[in-house]
Scaffold this motif. Structure first.
Motif, PDB file in Angstrom:
ATOM      1  N   UNK A 218      38.638 -14.333  10.376  1.00 21.36           N
ATOM      2  CA  UNK A 218      38.805 -13.558  11.607  1.00 21.36           C
ATOM      3  C   UNK A 218      37.512 -13.641  12.418  1.00 21.36           C
ATOM      4  N   UNK A 219      37.649 -14.025  13.671  1.00 27.04           N
ATOM      5  CA  UNK A 219      36.498 -14.124  14.576  1.00 27.04           C
ATOM      6  C   UNK A 219      36.644 -13.080  15.672  1.00 27.04           C
ATOM      7  N   UNK A 220      35.597 -12.245  15.836  1.00 22.95           N
ATOM      8  CA  UNK A 220      35.675 -11.233  16.893  1.00 22.95           C
ATOM      9  C   UNK A 220      34.365 -11.042  17.651  1.00 22.95           C
ATOM     10  N   UNK A 221      33.230 -11.475  17.098  1.00 21.72           N
ATOM     11  CA  UNK A 221      32.002 -11.433  17.890  1.00 21.72           C
ATOM     12  C   UNK A 221      32.141 -12.454  19.020  1.00 21.72           C
ATOM     13  N   UNK A 222      31.556 -12.190  20.178  1.00 21.84           N
ATOM     14  CA  UNK A 222      31.741 -13.111  21.317  1.00 21.84           C
ATOM     15  C   UNK A 222      31.267 -14.536  21.001  1.00 21.84           C
ATOM     16  N   UNK A 223      32.094 -15.515  21.323  1.00 20.41           N
ATOM     17  CA  UNK A 223      31.720 -16.916  21.120  1.00 20.41           C
ATOM     18  C   UNK A 223      30.578 -17.337  22.035  1.00 20.41           C
ATOM     19  N   UNK A 224      30.319 -16.565  23.077  1.00 17.12           N
ATOM     20  CA  UNK A 224      29.171 -16.874  23.936  1.00 17.12           C
ATOM     21  C   UNK A 224      27.860 -16.534  23.240  1.00 17.12           C
ATOM     22  N   UNK A 225      27.925 -15.771  22.144  1.00 13.84           N
ATOM     23  CA  UNK A 225      26.727 -15.430  21.371  1.00 13.84           C
ATOM     24  C   UNK A 225      26.451 -16.546  20.375  1.00 13.84           C
ATOM     25  N   UNK A 226      25.200 -16.932  20.258  1.00 11.73           N
ATOM     26  CA  UNK A 226      24.822 -18.087  19.444  1.00 11.73           C
ATOM     27  C   UNK A 226      25.231 -17.939  17.981  1.00 11.73           C
ATOM     28  N   UNK A 227      25.225 -16.723  17.470  1.00 16.64           N
ATOM     29  CA  UNK A 227      25.547 -16.470  16.063  1.00 16.64           C
ATOM     30  C   UNK A 227      27.008 -16.821  15.773  1.00 16.64           C
ATOM     31  N   UNK A 228      27.934 -16.248  16.546  1.00 18.00           N
ATOM     32  CA  UNK A 228      29.349 -16.534  16.324  1.00 18.00           C
ATOM     33  C   UNK A 228      29.656 -18.001  16.619  1.00 18.00           C
ATOM     34  N   UNK A 229      28.959 -18.565  17.589  1.00 18.39           N
ATOM     35  CA  UNK A 229      29.222 -19.959  17.954  1.00 18.39           C
ATOM     36  C   UNK A 229      28.863 -20.921  16.821  1.00 18.39           C
ATOM     37  N   UNK A 230      27.673 -20.752  16.246  1.00 22.31           N
ATOM     38  CA  UNK A 230      27.291 -21.639  15.143  1.00 22.31           C
ATOM     39  C   UNK A 230      28.237 -21.460  13.957  1.00 22.31           C
ATOM     40  N   UNK A 231      28.593 -20.207  13.671  1.00 20.33           N
ATOM     41  CA  UNK A 231      29.509 -19.948  12.564  1.00 20.33           C
ATOM     42  C   UNK A 231      30.896 -20.521  12.870  1.00 20.33           C
ATOM     43  N   UNK A 232      31.296 -20.479  14.126  1.00 24.57           N
ATOM     44  CA  UNK A 232      32.557 -21.082  14.557  1.00 24.57           C
ATOM     45  C   UNK A 232      32.569 -22.587  14.240  1.00 24.57           C
ATOM     46  N   UNK A 233      31.424 -23.232  14.468  1.00 20.04           N
ATOM     47  CA  UNK A 233      31.295 -24.650  14.097  1.00 20.04           C
ATOM     48  C   UNK A 233      31.356 -24.818  12.573  1.00 20.04           C
ATOM     49  N   UNK A 234      30.738 -23.896  11.850  1.00 23.47           N
ATOM     50  CA  UNK A 234      30.751 -23.959  10.381  1.00 23.47           C
ATOM     51  C   UNK A 234      32.178 -23.848   9.844  1.00 23.47           C
TER      52      UNK A 234
END
Length: 604
Positions: A218-234
């Protein structure tokens, strides 16, 4: 295959992980799922469409949107032809939007919904570089992003070879994104991040958090934030199915629906989950209520790495069977771990979740380090220490300046600040060390511990230093305290402004038969002042003499990003709070002992 650039993840998915639910979102109360094939095709068509519209390497496109599969389509579509993605929070002010849109030199803006479209249409009317606005949702009178993919489909043959040529020419050292820091002071800074910054950090994280194509996330932190974005790639590297939460209010429901394996979060969300758990416990009665809070107290004493004494282990087994098993069920029954970052996590919350059988691990990083510098993990024994942010990532080096500031070097360190070489040179020295602005130390020669922000530390008039963040985090362990800010620079003593946890305070007031018309009246009742004096006094016992809070004031506001007291990443915006409560601060430090001693602590 070797993953060097963000869009190599897409190629890897195509070749190795064919699945029908790589990206998922709820539409009309149903989960809509996109396959790897659809993801790849949409991203490629978006690239073709941009080429047809005349976009070239280095051009900028801004997105302002909620989390959704389409974010990934356009993110990869831009990256494959060297167009720079500039994602922005949907919650910032018009003034900040105008600054970023102008400063970034963006040619195009893509927004999610009607509200943002109407708002930003007015802002962009003043900005010459923005030529077009597109939307993800269907909005009457607005250009939809799908028009670009349809344009790409129409001209696919014309651009197929050029697309391959550009994609193959892109180096991992090239700029892929500019992320503007939310900033607690001054204008946001545009952090330039390369493919290498993101992918090196992702590869460091890969062996630490065991995930597979079988996992739902489940993804809910904003994808514009670097943390969620890198994890989204992971997640994509691991082939996980990514489900984007409807909103922050549906997190618990969505976790249960998809039987999530893991999620990443910020401490504020964990604190809200904790508050809701406490509220549910308070609704119980009799033996059920007694057992619930016994389990909570037991959990907060949990010691990691199997260092619990035998009697504790027996009690924990009972608590897990009677109480904590219901937590896991509420989260969907499959939750294996949670990772928190972005701000300091209260150690007691980490202990509590570990006790409940849900490892809650803390990491640390900054936008400028893409983002992770260190993180706790359980993939290998001996790499977890509650109260620290864990071991330093494999490809990152860390050392400490003379004043204790953490310096970091590695392939994850940013390219610099966009159009701001002066500030870049101030934070990255001639040897390539990035000065984080955080004060820390290394525990057991292995675990990084953050003690405070360098810029937030201040001196009392006595010359003694105060590190406010550690004290604020301690105060927030109280069920009565939602937020707190420590003040007192150049004053004789430390003071505190407290925003109460009104949800809990209302329940307490009802039980105590405290009558009030509104929050403003409630915080000035004798009973409430007495309980807050007691709470502050309790925490003062854990502080050094000069750190102790001599006076505090309660305020009746809820602090949030929307009202400005918190940044989009939910950190205190100190200057905003100082300005907002200037009268409160003057009252606190112009105080005369002959006046009413409301909000003062006696140490007699």
């Amino acid at each position: 295959m070797e993953i060097r650039r963000t869009f190599d993840l897409l190629t890897n998915l195509k070749h190795n992980i064919q699945k029908d639910d790589i990206l998922c979102a709820k539409r009309n109360k149903e989960w809509v799922k996109f396959s790897v094939k659809e993801y790849s095709e949409q991203a490629r068509l978006f690239s073709y469409g941009l080429l047809e519209k005349g976009f070239q390497k280095g051009d900028k496109i801004v997105t302002v949107t909620n989390n959704r599969p389409e974010w990934n389509f356009v993110d990869m579509g831009m990256a494959m032809i060297g167009v720079v993605h500039v994602p922005i929070y949907p919650t910032i002010s018009d003034e900040e939007y105008k600054y970023i849109l102008e400063h970034s030199d963006a040619r195009m803006l893509i927004v999610s919904d009607t509200t943002l479209y109407n708002r930003l249409k007015e802002v962009t009317a003043q900005i010459d570089s923005i030529k077009e606005i597109y939307t993800f949702n269907d909005i009457e009178g607005a250009q939809n992003w799908s028009e670009i993919t349809m344009l790409g489909e129409k001209h696919r043959i014309n651009w197929k070879d050029k697309f391959k040529e550009i994609r193959n020419s892109i180096s991992d050292e090239e700029l892929v994104s500019i992320i503007y820091t939310s900033g607690t002071t001054g204008n946001p800074k545009g952090v330039m991040l390369s493919h290498k910054n993101f992918m090196s950090n992702m590869k460091d994280a890969y062996p630490l958090f065991p995930l597979s194509p079988k996992d739902n996330i489940l993804s809910f932190l904003p994808l514009c934030h670097v943390y969620e974005r890198m994890i989204n790639y992971l997640y994509q590297y691991n082939g996980c199915s990514i489900y984007y939460a409807e909103n922050l209010g549906t997190i618990a429901q969505n976790l249960a629906e998809i039987k999530a394996s893991a999620f990443v979060t910020v401490p504020r969300v964990i604190e809200r989950i904790y508050d809701k758990l406490v509220a549910k416990g308070n609704d119980l009665s009799g033996i059920s209520k007694i057992l619930f809070f016994w389990a909570m107290r037991l959990g907060e004493r949990y010691r990691a790495n199997g260092r619990n004494y035998p009697l504790y282990a027996l009690k924990l087994k009972i608590a897990r069977k009677l109480i904590f098993s219901k937590w896991q069920k509420a989260f969907g029954g499959n939750l294996r771990f949670v990772v928190s970052g972005g701000a300091a996590l209260q150690p007691r919350l980490s202990r509590l979740f570990f006790a409940a059988g849900i490892p809650l691990m803390e990491g640390y990083g900054l936008t400028e380090t893409a983002p992770v510098i260190a993180a706790n993990f359980i993939a290998k024994p001996g790499n977890l220490k509650i109260g620290s942010v864990g071991p330093v990532f494999n490809s990152v080096e860390v050392k400490f300046d003379d004043d204790g500031e953490i310096l970091a070097k590695g392939p994850n360190v940013m390219m610099g600040y966009y159009k701001d070489q002066k500030t870049t040179d101030e934070v990255i020295d001639s040897e390539g060390w990035f000065h984080t602005g955080d004060i820390g130390t290394l525990l057991n020669d292995k675990f990084l511990k953050i003690t405070d922000r360098k810029k937030e530390m201040f001196k009392l008039s006595s010359g003694k230093y105060i590190a406010p963040q550690a004290i604020e985090n301690l105060l927030k362990e109280s069920d009565f305290i939602e937020q707190a800010i420590i003040v007192g620079e150049s004053e004789k003593y430390a003071g505190c402004i407290i925003a109460p946890n009104f949800e809990f305070l209302h329940m307490w007031a009802h039980e105590q038969k405290v009558h009030f018309r509104d929050n403003k009246e409630l915080i000035f009742t004798d009973e409430v002042m007495a309980i807050f004096r007691k709470e502050v006094h309790r925490f003062n016992k854990q502080l050094g003499a000069h750190e102790q809070i001599k006076k505090f004031r309660l305020v009746c506001d809820n602090w949030s990003a929307a009202t400005g007291e918190l940044s989009p990443t939910l950190k205190l915006r100190r200057r905003v709070i100082y300005r907002k409560y200037a009268d409160v601060l003057r009252d606190m430090y112009d105080y005369h002992e002959t006046e009413d001693n409301r909000g003062s602590i006696s140490f007699d």
